[in-house]
Design an enzyme around this catalytic site. Structure first.
Site: not given
Ligand code: NAD
Length: 503
Positions: A194, A305, A404
Site C-alpha cells: 500500500k 525520517c 517531527e
Molecule cells: P503516514 O503515517 O501519514 O503514512 C504512511 C502510510 O500509511 C501511507 O501509505 C498512508 O497512506 C498510510 N496511512 C495513513 N493513515 C493511515 C491509517 N490511519 N491507518 C493505516 N495506514 C494509514 O506517513 P507519511 O506522511 O507518508 O510519511 C512520513 C512519516 O514517515 C514521517 O513520520 C517519517 O519519519 C516516517 N518515516 C519513517 C521511516 C523509518 O524508516 N523509520 C522512513 C521514512 C519515513
C-alpha cells in the site's frame, strides 16, 4: 529525446508532459479499477499540476488483493520454487529497475518533488541494488541443527510468515518499497503493498516489472487509496499474517491497536524521528562538518525520517558552525525538480508545506531566531518550496525541538558539557538516528554507546548501505529494515524434531 544523465531540463519537461502512468490497482498480475470505480488526484509538488487519476480502492479491493496473495501463498507457487529460480527472478527485477531508470526516476520526481539528479543517482539505483542484494541471500541462508543428542534430529528452519501487508510512506517510495519487498519476497512471502496517496506511481510500475521478471501472479499486489481505510483493513484482515509499516508514529500506534484488537498478527514499525547531531568542541574540520550536517537535514527538503533536525552544539563553536550551515543553506535554494542542476526540490504537497510553515511560526513564538529561510518561495511556479531554514536559540523542551517537522528545518541548541549534550540528545520521544562529531576516538566510542538510537554516525551523517540494519528505538518503532536482520521480520523459526531412538 535525450534521456538519462545527458538530458536537459527541457527534455525532462517534455517527457513529463507526455507521461501516462498506469494508475489502477495491481491485483493477481493484472491492473483493474477500484470496485467503486472511484479515483483520486495525484498532484505534483513541483507545480501543483495533475499527474494522474489513481484508483481509490476500498475494503472490497483489499479483500480481493489479500485473497490473491493468500491463494498464491497457500499453493506455494513462489515459496516452493527452487532457491536458484527465485534468485533469478529477483535479479531480473533488479536489472529491469536499472533498465527503466529514466522512467522510474521521472515518476518519483513528479510524485515527490525530488530533484531528478537524486532519483537518477540515488533512489532508482538504490532500489535496484536492494533487490539484487536480497536476491543473493536466497541461496545463502541456512537453517540449523539443534544439539539435541544422538537419539534425535532437531532442525531449525526459517519459513515465510505468509501474506505480508506492507504500508509505505511518500518520502522514499521506491527505496522503502524495495527494502520491504526485497526481504519479504526473498523469504518466500506474498505481499499486498500500500503506497502513500502522494506517491503511488513507482510502486505500481514496480509490480508490473516484477511480473515481467517472472514473479508469479498474486505474489505481489498493490492497492492504492485512502490510508486510513486500506491500512486499517490490512491490519485487521484475518488472512494477513504480518504488517510491515513505515510512516508516522501516530499512524504506527493506530496500526498497533488494530493488530491488537484483531488477531495479534506480527508487526514491525519504522516510525518518525527527531535525530540529534551532537557537535563537541573538538569537532575538527568545521567546514566539512557544516556541509555534512547541513545536508543531513536539508537533503530531500528535510523529508527524511532520520533527518538530523536537532543540532546540539558546544557553545564555543556554535556561532561559526551555524553561520557556515546557513551559508550552505543559502547556496541550496530550491528549484525546479526536473532541472538536472537542482539540488533541492519541492515539498511533497500543500498540506506538508502548511505544516512546516506552521512549525516555523511556532518556533518564532516559542522564542527561536530564524537565521535562514523560514518562508515559502517560488510560489509563482504553483509548487510548494521552502528553502533551508535554521531556528537558533532553541530550548530542547520547546515543541519545535520535540515534534517531527519533516521539512528542511534545523533547530540549534547549545550545551556546555558532554553529559548535558547526551541528556539533551536522549531527551526525545524518538530514537531513530544520531550524529556525533569529535576528533577524540575514545570519547566518540564512550558517548555513542550512551545514545539511545538505532543508528549512530560518528563524524558523518546519513551514511547508508544495504548491508547494515536500519530502524529505531523508543517511538521510532521496532524491527529493522535492511541487511540480513530484516529477514528475521519476514520469517518464522520452525523446530522440527525427529525421534531417532528406534522405539
Ligand atoms: P503516514 O503515517 O501519514 O503514512 C504512511 C502510510 O500509511 C501511507 O501509505 C498512508 O497512506 C498510510 N496511512 C495513513 N493513515 C493511515 C491509517 N490511519 N491507518 C493505516 N495506514 C494509514 O506517513 P507519511 O506522511 O507518508 O510519511 C512520513 C512519516 O514517515 C514521517 O513520520 C517519517 O519519519 C516516517 N518515516 C519513517 C521511516 C523509518 O524508516 N523509520 C522512513 C521514512 C519515513
Amino acid at each position: 529525446m535525450t534521456v538519462g544523465a545527458a538530458a536537459t531540463v527541457a527534455d525532462w519537461l517534455d517527457r513529463a508532459a507526455t507521461v501516462r502512468p498506469r494508475a489502477e490497482l495491481f491485483i493477481d498480475g493484472r491492473f483493474s479499477p477500484a470496485a467503486s470505480g472511484e479515483t483520486f488526484e495525484d498532484i505534483a509538488g513541483r507545480d501543483g499540476s495533475h499527474i494522474a487519476s489513481v484508483a481509490s480502492g476500498g475494503v472490497e479491493d483489499v479483500d480481493r488483493a489479500v485473497a490473491a496473495a493468500r491463494r498464491s501463498f497457500d499453493d506455494r507457487r513462489w515459496s516452493d520454487q527452487p532457491p536458484a529460480t527465485r534468485k533469478r527472478v529477483l535479479l531480473r527485477l533488479a536489472d529491469l529497475v536499472r533498465e527503466h531508470l529514466d522512467e522510474l526516476a521521472l515518476l518519483e520526481s513528479l510524485d515527490v518533488g525530488k530533484p531528478i539528479r537524486d532519483t537518477l543517482s540515488v533512489d532508482v539505483p538504490s532500489a535496484a541494488n536492494t533487490f539484487q542484494w536480497y536476491a543473493e541471500t536466497i541461496d545463502k541462508t541456512y537453517g540449523e541443527v539443534g544439539p539435541t543428542g544422538p537419539d534425535a534430529l532437531s532442525m531449525v528452519t526459517r519459513e515465510p510468515i505468509g501474506v505480508v501487508g506492507a504500508i509505505v510512506p511518500w518520502n522514499y517510495p521506491l527505496i522503502i518499497s524495495a527494502w520491504k519487498l526485497g526481504a519479504a519476497l526473498a523469504t518466500g512471502n506474498s505481499v499486498v503493498l500500500k503506497p502513500a496517496s502522494q506517491s503511488p506511481l513507482s510502486a505500481l510500475r514496480l509490480a508490473e516489472l516484477a511480473s515481467e521478471a517472472g514473479l508469479p501472479d498474486g505474489v505481489l499486489n498493490v492497492v492504492t487509496g485512502p490510508g486510513a481505510v486500506l491500512g486499517s483493513a490490512l491490519a485487521r484482515h484475518a488472512h494477513v499474517d504480518k504488517i510491515t509499516f513505515t510512516g508516522s508514529t501516530e499512524v504506527g500506534k493506530s496500526l498497533l491497536r488494530a493488530v491488537g484488537e484483531s488477531d495479534v498478527k506480527a508487526i514491525t514499525l519504522e516510525l518518525g524521528g527527531k535525530s540529534p547531531q551532537i557537535v563537541l568542541a573538538d569537532v575538527g574540520d568545521l567546514e566539512a562538518a557544516a556541509s555534512t550536517i547541513g545536508w543531513g537535514i536539508f537533503y530531500n527538503s528535510g523529508q527524511t525520517c532520520n533527518a538530523g533536525s536537532r543540532l546540539i552544539v558546544h557553545r564555543s563553536v556554535s556561532g561559526e558552525l551555524v553561520e557556515r550551515i546557513a551559508a550552505l543553506g543559502r547556496e541550496l535554494a530550491p528549484g525546479e525538480p526536473l532541472d538536472p542542476a537542482t539540488r533541492l526540490g519541492s515539498i511533497v504537497d500543500d498540506r506538508q508545506l502548511a505544516r512546516i510553515l506552521g512549525y516555523v511560526d511556532l518556533g518564532r513564538s516559542e522564542g527561536a531566531t530564524v537565521v535562514a529561510g523560514g518562508m515559502r518561495v517560488r510560489e509563482e511556479s504553483g509548487g510548494y518550496f521552502i528553502p533551508p531554514t535554521i531556528l537558533d536559540g532553541v530550548d530542547n523542551r520547546w515543541r519545535v525541538a520535540r515534534e517531527e517537522i519533516f521539512g528542511p528545518v534545523l533547530t540549534v541548541t547549545e550545551f556546555d558539557d558532554e553529559d548535558e549534550a547526551l541528556a539533551i540528545a536522549n531527551d526525545s520521544p524518538f530514537g531513530l538516528a544520531a550524529g556525533l562529531w569529535t576528533r577524540d576516538v575514545n570519547k566518540a566510542h564512550r558517548m555513542s554507546r550512551r545514545i539511545r538510537a538505532g543508528v549512530v554516525w560518528v563524524n558523518t551523517f546519513d551514511a547508508a548501505d544495504i548491508t547494515v540494519p536500519f530502524g529505531g528505538y523508543k517511538q521510532s518503532g521496532f524491527g529493522r529494515d535492511k541487511g540480513r536482520h530484516a529477514l528475521d521480520g519476514y520469517t518464522q523459526l520452525k523446530t522440527t524434531w525427529f525421534d531417532l531412538s528406534g522405539k
